[in-house]
Design an enzyme around this catalytic site. Sequence first.
Site, PDB file in Angstrom:
ATOM      1  N   GLU A 206      -5.779 -30.118  10.901  1.00 43.55           N
ATOM      2  CA  GLU A 206      -5.780 -28.985   9.963  1.00 43.55           C
ATOM      3  C   GLU A 206      -4.641 -28.037  10.304  1.00 43.55           C
ATOM      4  O   GLU A 206      -4.054 -28.110  11.385  1.00 43.55           O
ATOM      5  CB  GLU A 206      -7.138 -28.273   9.972  1.00 43.55           C
ATOM      6  CG  GLU A 206      -7.522 -27.658  11.304  1.00 43.55           C
ATOM      7  CD  GLU A 206      -8.943 -27.093  11.291  1.00 43.55           C
ATOM      8  OE1 GLU A 206      -9.577 -27.037  10.221  1.00 43.55           O
ATOM      9  OE2 GLU A 206      -9.404 -26.685  12.362  1.00 43.55           O
ATOM     10  N   GLY A 210      -5.157 -22.107   9.934  1.00 40.00           N
ATOM     11  CA  GLY A 210      -6.534 -22.111   9.423  1.00 40.00           C
ATOM     12  C   GLY A 210      -7.366 -23.159  10.119  1.00 40.00           C
ATOM     13  O   GLY A 210      -7.740 -24.154   9.527  1.00 40.00           O
ATOM     14  N   ASP A 212     -10.424 -23.518  10.998  1.00 39.07           N
ATOM     15  CA  ASP A 212     -11.875 -23.301  10.910  1.00 39.07           C
ATOM     16  C   ASP A 212     -12.660 -24.537  11.348  1.00 39.07           C
ATOM     17  O   ASP A 212     -13.742 -24.416  11.920  1.00 39.07           O
ATOM     18  CB  ASP A 212     -12.284 -22.889   9.492  1.00 39.07           C
ATOM     19  CG  ASP A 212     -11.955 -23.971   8.485  1.00 39.07           C
ATOM     20  OD1 ASP A 212     -10.748 -24.216   8.272  1.00 39.07           O
ATOM     21  OD2 ASP A 212     -12.875 -24.590   7.930  1.00 39.07           O
ATOM     22  N   SER A 306      -2.185 -38.379   2.727  1.00 36.87           N
ATOM     23  CA  SER A 306      -3.204 -38.075   1.715  1.00 36.87           C
ATOM     24  C   SER A 306      -2.674 -37.864   0.305  1.00 36.87           C
ATOM     25  O   SER A 306      -3.405 -38.063  -0.665  1.00 36.87           O
ATOM     26  CB  SER A 306      -4.028 -36.863   2.157  1.00 36.87           C
ATOM     27  OG  SER A 306      -3.186 -35.753   2.391  1.00 36.87           O
TER      28      SER A 306
HETATM   29  C1  PLP Z   1      -7.698 -32.125  -0.924  1.00 39.55           C
HETATM   30  C2  PLP Z   1      -6.599 -32.638  -0.073  1.00 39.55           C
HETATM   31  C3  PLP Z   1      -6.734 -32.718   1.332  1.00 39.55           C
HETATM   32  C4  PLP Z   1      -7.957 -32.244   2.056  1.00 39.55           C
HETATM   33  O1  PLP Z   1      -9.094 -33.002   1.705  1.00 39.55           O
HETATM   34  P1  PLP Z   1     -10.559 -32.503   2.054  1.00 39.55           P
HETATM   35  O2  PLP Z   1     -11.461 -33.574   1.533  1.00 39.55           O
HETATM   36  O3  PLP Z   1     -10.761 -31.175   1.359  1.00 39.55           O
HETATM   37  O4  PLP Z   1     -10.632 -32.328   3.532  1.00 39.55           O
HETATM   38  C5  PLP Z   1      -5.697 -33.278   2.055  1.00 39.55           C
HETATM   39  N1  PLP Z   1      -4.565 -33.702   1.455  1.00 39.55           N
HETATM   40  C6  PLP Z   1      -4.391 -33.637   0.126  1.00 39.55           C
HETATM   41  C7  PLP Z   1      -3.120 -34.132  -0.460  1.00 39.55           C
HETATM   42  C8  PLP Z   1      -5.404 -33.108  -0.702  1.00 39.55           C
HETATM   43  O5  PLP Z   1      -5.228 -33.042  -2.027  1.00 39.55           O
END
Ligand code: PLP
Length: 322
Positions: A206, A210, A212, A306
Amino acid sequence: MSTALPTYADVDAAAHRLQGHAHRTPVLRSSTIDALLGAQLFFKCENFQRMGAFKFRGAFNALSRLTADERRRGVLAFSSGNHAQAVALSARILGMPSVIVMPQDAPAAKLAATRGYGAEVITYDRFTEDRMALSARIAGERGMTLIPPYDHAHVLAGQGTAAKELIEDTGPLDALFVCLGGGGLLSGCALATRALSPDCRIYGVEPEAGNDGQQSLAAGHIVRIDTPRTIADGAQTQFLGDITFGIIRRDVTGIVTASDAQLVESMRFYAERMKMVVEPTGCLSLAGARHGGIDLRGQRVGVIVSGGNVDMARLAQLLAAG
Ligand SMILES: *Cc1c(COP(=O)(O)O)cnc(C)c1O
C-alpha cells in the site's frame, strides 16, 4: 461479524463465470529485473484485462450472480475509478441497466468513458452532497442493487481469479506481491494462493502515505485514516473492509509500503523495459517487491500488475518529474 468468510470454492466458481468474458491475461518475465533482484519474477498483467484493470473480474462475477428480477432493475456503483467502469461494462455485457454516481468535477475523460460503456452517470457535488446517501436514495427509488468496490464476497472472489490463473500458469510460488487499497484484490488472491500454493508468502503493498492496512494488521482491528495524498489514486482508501480484513489477517504474511518516488521508478521500468503502460496504483506490487525489505534471492515471485488506466499526459508528467 459471524458471517462465514468466502472460500477458494467461491474463487473457483467465479473463474467458471468469467470464462469467455474476462481475458486470461498474460504472465510476462523480464531478465533485467530477475538479474537485479537475483530472483525469478512472474508478472500477471491485469493492465491488459478488459477495461484495463482486474476490477472487471469482481464486477462481472458479482453481477452475474444476481437474480433475474435484480438484473431487470439494474445495478448502481459510486466510484470515479476502475470499479465504475468495471460495473458499467459488466452491466452492458449482461444486458442490465447501470447507474454510476460520480463527482461533478471528475475528469471529463472518465465521465465520457463510463458513459461510453453504456452507464447512466449521475453527478454530485463533492463539497455539499453525500454520495452514500445519494446512492442509497437512487438505489431505493429504482430498486437497483448497489455493488461495493471491495467488501463483497462475490467481488473479492472474482478478483482472486487473477492469482488462480497466475499460479496455474507458473506452478507454486515462494512469494506473491499484490497492490492493496480496500483489500478486494489481496483477499481474493490470498484465497487462491492458500489453496494452490499453500507455502507461498503473500504480501500486500500500500502507499506509504496511507498505510492503514499495515496499521490494522498490527492493531488487530480495522484502523481508519484520512484520505492519503499519493499518486496511487486506486489505493486512496481510508480503511479495509470487514470481509477483506477477516481474510487478510488470517492468510496474508505481511503488508509493506511504497513511496510515490518508488512507484514512478516502477512505472518507468515497466515502460522502458517491458514496453507497457501501468497506472501508479498498479506499480505498488513491484515497488514493494523491490523496496519492501523482503529477501527474495533465489525465489519464485509473483507480481500482480493491477491496472493500466492512466492518461498519457499524466504518465509523461510523472516520468519527466521522477
Ligand atoms: C482498485 C484498484 C486497486 C486496489 O484494489 P482493492 O481491491 O481496493 O484493494 C489496485 N490497483 C488498481 C489498478 C485498482 O483499480
